[in-house]
Design a protein around this motif. Sequence first.
Motif, PDB file in Angstrom:
ATOM      1  N   THR A  10     -16.710   0.263   2.758  1.00 54.73           N
ATOM      2  CA  THR A  10     -17.637  -0.869   2.799  1.00 54.73           C
ATOM      3  C   THR A  10     -16.867  -2.176   2.938  1.00 54.73           C
ATOM      4  OG1 THR A  10     -19.231   0.339   1.449  1.00 54.73           O
ATOM      5  CG2 THR A  10     -19.484  -2.054   1.558  1.00 54.73           C
ATOM      6  N   ARG A  11     -15.769  -2.302   2.205  1.00 55.97           N
ATOM      7  CA  ARG A  11     -14.928  -3.493   2.306  1.00 55.97           C
ATOM      8  C   ARG A  11     -14.370  -3.642   3.720  1.00 55.97           C
ATOM      9  NH1 ARG A  11      -9.455  -4.116   2.202  1.00 55.97           N
ATOM     10  NH2 ARG A  11      -8.711  -6.213   1.639  1.00 55.97           N
ATOM     11  N   ARG A  12     -13.914  -2.539   4.306  1.00 60.17           N
ATOM     12  CA  ARG A  12     -13.355  -2.591   5.660  1.00 60.17           C
ATOM     13  C   ARG A  12     -14.397  -3.103   6.655  1.00 60.17           C
ATOM     14  NH1 ARG A  12     -13.355   0.009  10.288  1.00 60.17           N
ATOM     15  NH2 ARG A  12     -14.815   1.605   9.543  1.00 60.17           N
ATOM     16  N   LEU A  24     -10.118  -7.531  -9.996  1.00 63.35           N
ATOM     17  CA  LEU A  24      -9.640  -6.385  -9.225  1.00 63.35           C
ATOM     18  C   LEU A  24      -9.828  -5.086  -9.995  1.00 63.35           C
ATOM     19  CD1 LEU A  24      -6.406  -7.983  -7.757  1.00 63.35           C
ATOM     20  CD2 LEU A  24      -8.406  -7.259  -6.441  1.00 63.35           C
ATOM     21  N   GLU A  25      -9.594  -5.103 -11.289  1.00 65.78           N
ATOM     22  CA  GLU A  25      -9.786  -3.893 -12.100  1.00 65.78           C
ATOM     23  C   GLU A  25     -11.226  -3.407 -12.016  1.00 65.78           C
ATOM     24  OE1 GLU A  25      -6.374  -4.455 -15.573  1.00 65.78           O
ATOM     25  OE2 GLU A  25      -8.380  -5.302 -15.872  1.00 65.78           O
ATOM     26  N   GLU A  26     -12.175  -4.338 -12.048  1.00 62.60           N
ATOM     27  CA  GLU A  26     -13.583  -3.957 -11.916  1.00 62.60           C
ATOM     28  C   GLU A  26     -13.853  -3.346 -10.550  1.00 62.60           C
ATOM     29  OE1 GLU A  26     -16.149  -3.960 -14.162  1.00 62.60           O
ATOM     30  OE2 GLU A  26     -14.492  -4.304 -15.565  1.00 62.60           O
ATOM     31  N   LEU A  27     -13.265  -3.940  -9.508  1.00 60.29           N
ATOM     32  CA  LEU A  27     -13.459  -3.431  -8.152  1.00 60.29           C
ATOM     33  C   LEU A  27     -12.909  -2.016  -8.015  1.00 60.29           C
ATOM     34  CD1 LEU A  27     -14.583  -4.546  -5.441  1.00 60.29           C
ATOM     35  CD2 LEU A  27     -12.237  -5.156  -4.841  1.00 60.29           C
ATOM     36  N   LEU A  28     -11.788  -1.765  -8.657  1.00 60.98           N
ATOM     37  CA  LEU A  28     -11.130  -0.465  -8.535  1.00 60.98           C
ATOM     38  C   LEU A  28     -11.826   0.633  -9.329  1.00 60.98           C
ATOM     39  CD1 LEU A  28      -7.382  -1.571  -8.666  1.00 60.98           C
ATOM     40  CD2 LEU A  28      -8.747  -0.989  -6.648  1.00 60.98           C
ATOM     41  N   PRO A  42       0.806  -1.231   0.000  1.00 68.11           N
ATOM     42  CA  PRO A  42       0.000   0.000   0.000  1.00 68.11           C
ATOM     43  C   PRO A  42       0.836   1.278   0.000  1.00 68.11           C
ATOM     44  CG  PRO A  42      -0.900  -1.599   1.537  1.00 68.11           C
ATOM     45  CD  PRO A  42       0.431  -2.133   1.107  1.00 68.11           C
ATOM     46  N   SER A  43       1.937   1.287   0.743  1.00 65.34           N
ATOM     47  CA  SER A  43       2.773   2.486   0.807  1.00 65.34           C
ATOM     48  C   SER A  43       3.562   2.717  -0.478  1.00 65.34           C
ATOM     49  CB  SER A  43       3.745   2.388   1.991  1.00 65.34           C
ATOM     50  OG  SER A  43       4.667   1.329   1.803  1.00 65.34           O
ATOM     51  N   GLU A  44       3.603   1.718  -1.351  1.00 65.37           N
ATOM     52  CA  GLU A  44       4.307   1.834  -2.628  1.00 65.37           C
ATOM     53  C   GLU A  44       3.372   2.232  -3.763  1.00 65.37           C
ATOM     54  OE1 GLU A  44       6.042  -2.017  -2.957  1.00 65.37           O
ATOM     55  OE2 GLU A  44       7.698  -1.569  -1.570  1.00 65.37           O
ATOM     56  N   GLY A  45       2.134   2.570  -3.424  1.00 69.57           N
ATOM     57  CA  GLY A  45       1.176   2.996  -4.439  1.00 69.57           C
ATOM     58  C   GLY A  45       0.405   1.871  -5.095  1.00 69.57           C
ATOM     59  N   VAL A  46       0.579   0.653  -4.606  1.00 65.66           N
ATOM     60  CA  VAL A  46      -0.175  -0.484  -5.140  1.00 65.66           C
ATOM     61  C   VAL A  46      -1.618  -0.382  -4.658  1.00 65.66           C
ATOM     62  CG1 VAL A  46      -0.385  -2.994  -5.144  1.00 65.66           C
ATOM     63  CG2 VAL A  46       1.885  -1.926  -5.212  1.00 65.66           C
ATOM     64  N   ARG A  47      -2.557  -0.586  -5.574  1.00 71.65           N
ATOM     65  CA  ARG A  47      -3.979  -0.447  -5.223  1.00 71.65           C
ATOM     66  C   ARG A  47      -4.662  -1.780  -4.988  1.00 71.65           C
ATOM     67  NH1 ARG A  47      -7.069   2.855  -9.417  1.00 71.65           N
ATOM     68  NH2 ARG A  47      -8.617   2.920  -7.742  1.00 71.65           N
ATOM     69  N   ALA A  48      -4.044  -2.872  -5.435  1.00 70.14           N
ATOM     70  CA  ALA A  48      -4.617  -4.202  -5.230  1.00 70.14           C
ATOM     71  C   ALA A  48      -3.530  -5.232  -5.478  1.00 70.14           C
ATOM     72  CB  ALA A  48      -5.802  -4.441  -6.165  1.00 70.14           C
ATOM     73  N   LEU A  49      -3.743  -6.441  -4.912  1.00 71.33           N
ATOM     74  CA  LEU A  49      -2.749  -7.504  -5.005  1.00 71.33           C
ATOM     75  C   LEU A  49      -3.369  -8.774  -5.572  1.00 71.33           C
ATOM     76  CD1 LEU A  49      -1.025  -7.132  -1.511  1.00 71.33           C
ATOM     77  CD2 LEU A  49       0.086  -6.724  -3.722  1.00 71.33           C
ATOM     78  N   VAL A  50      -2.562  -9.502  -6.340  1.00 69.14           N
ATOM     79  CA  VAL A  50      -2.892 -10.864  -6.761  1.00 69.14           C
ATOM     80  C   VAL A  50      -1.854 -11.787  -6.147  1.00 69.14           C
ATOM     81  CG1 VAL A  50      -3.043 -12.485  -8.689  1.00 69.14           C
ATOM     82  CG2 VAL A  50      -3.930 -10.162  -8.943  1.00 69.14           C
ATOM     83  N   LEU A  51      -2.317 -12.822  -5.474  1.00 66.80           N
ATOM     84  CA  LEU A  51      -1.429 -13.847  -4.928  1.00 66.80           C
ATOM     85  C   LEU A  51      -1.555 -15.073  -5.809  1.00 66.80           C
ATOM     86  CD1 LEU A  51       0.475 -14.700  -2.643  1.00 66.80           C
ATOM     87  CD2 LEU A  51      -1.538 -15.416  -1.336  1.00 66.80           C
ATOM     88  N   SER A  52      -0.462 -15.466  -6.484  1.00 66.46           N
ATOM     89  CA  SER A  52      -0.532 -16.553  -7.456  1.00 66.46           C
ATOM     90  C   SER A  52       0.576 -17.573  -7.213  1.00 66.46           C
ATOM     91  CB  SER A  52      -0.422 -16.002  -8.887  1.00 66.46           C
ATOM     92  OG  SER A  52       0.879 -15.470  -9.126  1.00 66.46           O
ATOM     93  N   GLY A  53       0.505 -18.672  -7.958  1.00 64.16           N
ATOM     94  CA  GLY A  53       1.510 -19.730  -7.844  1.00 64.16           C
ATOM     95  C   GLY A  53       1.921 -20.237  -9.205  1.00 64.16           C
ATOM     96  N   ALA A  54       2.552 -21.390  -9.225  1.00 61.87           N
ATOM     97  CA  ALA A  54       2.991 -21.988 -10.477  1.00 61.87           C
ATOM     98  C   ALA A  54       1.829 -22.712 -11.146  1.00 61.87           C
ATOM     99  CB  ALA A  54       4.135 -22.971 -10.208  1.00 61.87           C
ATOM    100  N   PRO A  55       1.868 -22.866 -12.470  1.00 68.33           N
ATOM    101  CA  PRO A  55       0.813 -23.637 -13.142  1.00 68.33           C
ATOM    102  C   PRO A  55       0.728 -25.057 -12.571  1.00 68.33           C
ATOM    103  CG  PRO A  55       2.134 -22.432 -14.750  1.00 68.33           C
ATOM    104  CD  PRO A  55       2.832 -22.289 -13.419  1.00 68.33           C
TER     105      PRO A  55
END
Length: 251
Positions: free
Chosen positions: A204-206, A190-194, A39-52
Amino acid sequence: MLDIIQHDTIQELRLARAPVNALDPGLVHALRVAIEAAPSEGVRALVLSGAPGLFSAGLDVPALLQLEREEFRVFWNDFFGLCAALARSPIPVAAAITGHAPAGGAVLSIMCDYRIMARGAYRIGLNEVQVGLSVPECIQAALRRLVGPYRAERLMVVGAMLDAEQADAIGLVDELVDSNAVVPRAIAWLEELLKFPQRAMSETRRLARADLAAVFADPHALPVDDFLDRWFAPEAQAVLHALVARLKSKG
């Protein structure tokens, strides 16, 4: 062990610890730091992903069995800190479950806002009981808010692993897509949410996630000592060492 990929103001944190994205002290700490810093780096949302094919195999049991009690205490504080970072994140987080997600992999996903899983023969679940461990209350609370108290009880008591379709049917995950579409769909969600008015959406999310955030509000109240006692108990140690022996024989 962690790839950080920018998609404009959305940041993807991709687990990249070969071969199975097992959660050892280094990966857990790196992931926690990245989530807390975003958040402090200007990121507005995160995706947590893994390997295929494999989101995360959960805790790196062979590595963790080498730790003394105080070393394991440091790790478990960090793991609960990682759960807290996800549960209390001021920005939304989507889990892109790119494959199997047993135990610790499932734990990370249920702390997120939304879960998109690869369609197919992949499984997800809190199977800790099968390897001699109990599920801490703070993690049980996170599962209950997704699938309800009784269903959560039935799943956890037997350490059930569900296939993707079963997980979707009960609300353990929110969407199923083809494996190559998991991360793009998470970004799109996430793009839709933003696009919504940010103050209204964020407040509301909080409020909607306040119950989950409250579980991790006091780090000193989390059951670290209880989990340490159970990890080092004879029953758990016997099952865990047998598991490692089976893994070595297959390797």
